[in-house]
Scaffold this active site. Sequence first.
Site, short mmCIF file in Angstrom:
data_model
loop_
_atom_site.label_atom_id
_atom_site.label_comp_id
_atom_site.label_asym_id
_atom_site.label_seq_id
_atom_site.Cartn_x
_atom_site.Cartn_y
_atom_site.Cartn_z
N HIS A 82 -6.17 3.43 -7.10
CA HIS A 82 -6.24 2.00 -7.34
C HIS A 82 -7.66 1.53 -7.08
CE1 HIS A 82 -5.02 -2.19 -7.53
NE2 HIS A 82 -5.83 -2.38 -6.52
N ASP A 161 6.19 -9.40 -5.42
CA ASP A 161 4.73 -9.60 -5.50
C ASP A 161 4.38 -10.51 -6.67
OD1 ASP A 161 1.93 -9.04 -4.80
OD2 ASP A 161 1.92 -8.15 -6.80
N ARG A 168 0.62 -17.81 -4.27
CA ARG A 168 -0.64 -17.78 -3.50
C ARG A 168 -1.79 -18.33 -4.34
NH1 ARG A 168 -1.15 -11.82 -2.60
NH2 ARG A 168 -3.19 -12.33 -1.77
N SER A 183 0.15 -6.79 -1.08
CA SER A 183 0.35 -6.98 -2.51
C SER A 183 -0.05 -5.70 -3.27
CB SER A 183 -0.51 -8.18 -2.97
OG SER A 183 -0.67 -8.18 -4.35
N LYS A 187 2.78 -2.39 -4.85
CA LYS A 187 2.81 -1.89 -6.23
C LYS A 187 2.57 -0.38 -6.25
CE LYS A 187 0.13 -5.38 -7.10
NZ LYS A 187 -0.59 -6.58 -7.43
N1 URA Z 1 -4.98 -7.78 -6.27
C1 URA Z 1 -3.65 -7.72 -6.04
O1 URA Z 1 -2.93 -6.95 -6.66
N2 URA Z 1 -3.15 -8.53 -5.10
C2 URA Z 1 -3.89 -9.40 -4.37
O2 URA Z 1 -3.36 -10.08 -3.53
C3 URA Z 1 -5.27 -9.44 -4.64
C4 URA Z 1 -5.80 -8.62 -5.60
#
Ligand code: URA
Length: 433
Positions: A82, A161, A168, A183, A187
């Site tokens: 990631h 999320d 958010r 977050s 994933k």
């Molecule tokens: N990228 C994400 O997937 N989540 C966040 O909270 C910030 C950046």
Amino acid sequence: MRASDLIEKKKQGGELTEQEIDFLIRGYVKGEIPDYQMSAWAMAVYFRGMTERETGWLTMAMARSGEMLDLSFIKGCKADKHSTGGVGDKTTLVIGPIVASLGVKVAKMSGRGLGHTGGTLDKLESIPGFRTALTDEEFYRIVQEVGICIAGQTKALVPADQMLYALRDVTATVDSLPLIASSIMSKKLACGSDAILLDVKTGSGAFMKTEGEARELAERMVKIGKMAGKKMAALITDMDVPLGRAIGNALEVREAIDTLKGEGPEDFTQICLELAANMLFLAEKGSLDQCRKLAEEAVASGRALDIFARMVEAQGGDARVAEDPALLPQASESMEVKAGEDGFVTAMDAQGCGTAAMVLGAGREKKEDPVQMDAGILLKKKTGDQVKQGDTLAVLYTSQKERLKEGARLLLASYRIGPAPAPDRPHIFARIG
Ligand code: URA
């Protein structure tokens, strides 16, 4: 249990239990806890933070809120990566095939670009015919047969999320370290890989502007992954300058193909080899040095490029682009941006470069905006280079001529030219693992 009591507890700086966090996330996804209570809780977290345990519990509760991919039927180590995002970051297109060509399966869910940052799905979709919306069956089959598949995240994955991030975004609570860490990691955990490499970017084009912030986020995410039983490592890498020379979807695919042929820009090639080596290391292919050599050989032998072409074909794309990138979309208009003075490029505002590419059509300002596959920028000069007045700093591409003027203005404003060269910045600041 009542949501208002849990908001109060966090407001007072208390640590919520695993059950309390589960209660909040489950209730929110089911619609039993309303947005206004989740917003208040998110703001309390913003000011009070979360302990490492709480962040881990929140991540797991979110990961479990929807479908979780089960890759256990695929033999061997499954590795994921990631990147926290940046400008010109097409590393997945190079690292994925390198790693897969060495027998490590890569089952990757990627995202789209927004604002100044690009997204892997948009880049791949610039290849004629390439599909990123796949069924679970197609995804699993391609991972098994080719060794790598890169697809879009479905709605069924981590709904908590998706809901919380949207909340958010409008309640000024995006920039909370535990909320960002949970977050991202929710994933990654839902995608089911055994090993996860994080590329946490820092600098003017990154989400984390300072190395300290990037390190804190990386450490938090590595701990969450380890808590969940994953093999984890993170690299803190530079995003003060765009990565490589290409910004924009088809241009970046072309640069990724060049790099898989061993003909990519030096900074981008080095980052890719280091990230690939770290993924291979997590997959227990040898020491970091051995893994680096394996990655270099995968490029030199052409095996990584071959896997790239096979992935493109399996996902419906025109695999001939691997040999002939001229088959990628080409913009009808271009413009050279010239240096106004003699000197050295002392700095570049990477975010400004990304915004210039967006204005040319390569990115989206809002989620629903379309992207132009052929639009973008090729940087001819970067930080450290000497320039003479009239030298070409960059070439802009688009098929909408009216966008060129504003793109050029933004790009020129991103360059700093001074009398002496700036000190070298490393491409990689630290490894956490
Ligand atoms: N990228 C994400 O997937 N989540 C966040 O909270 C910030 C950046």
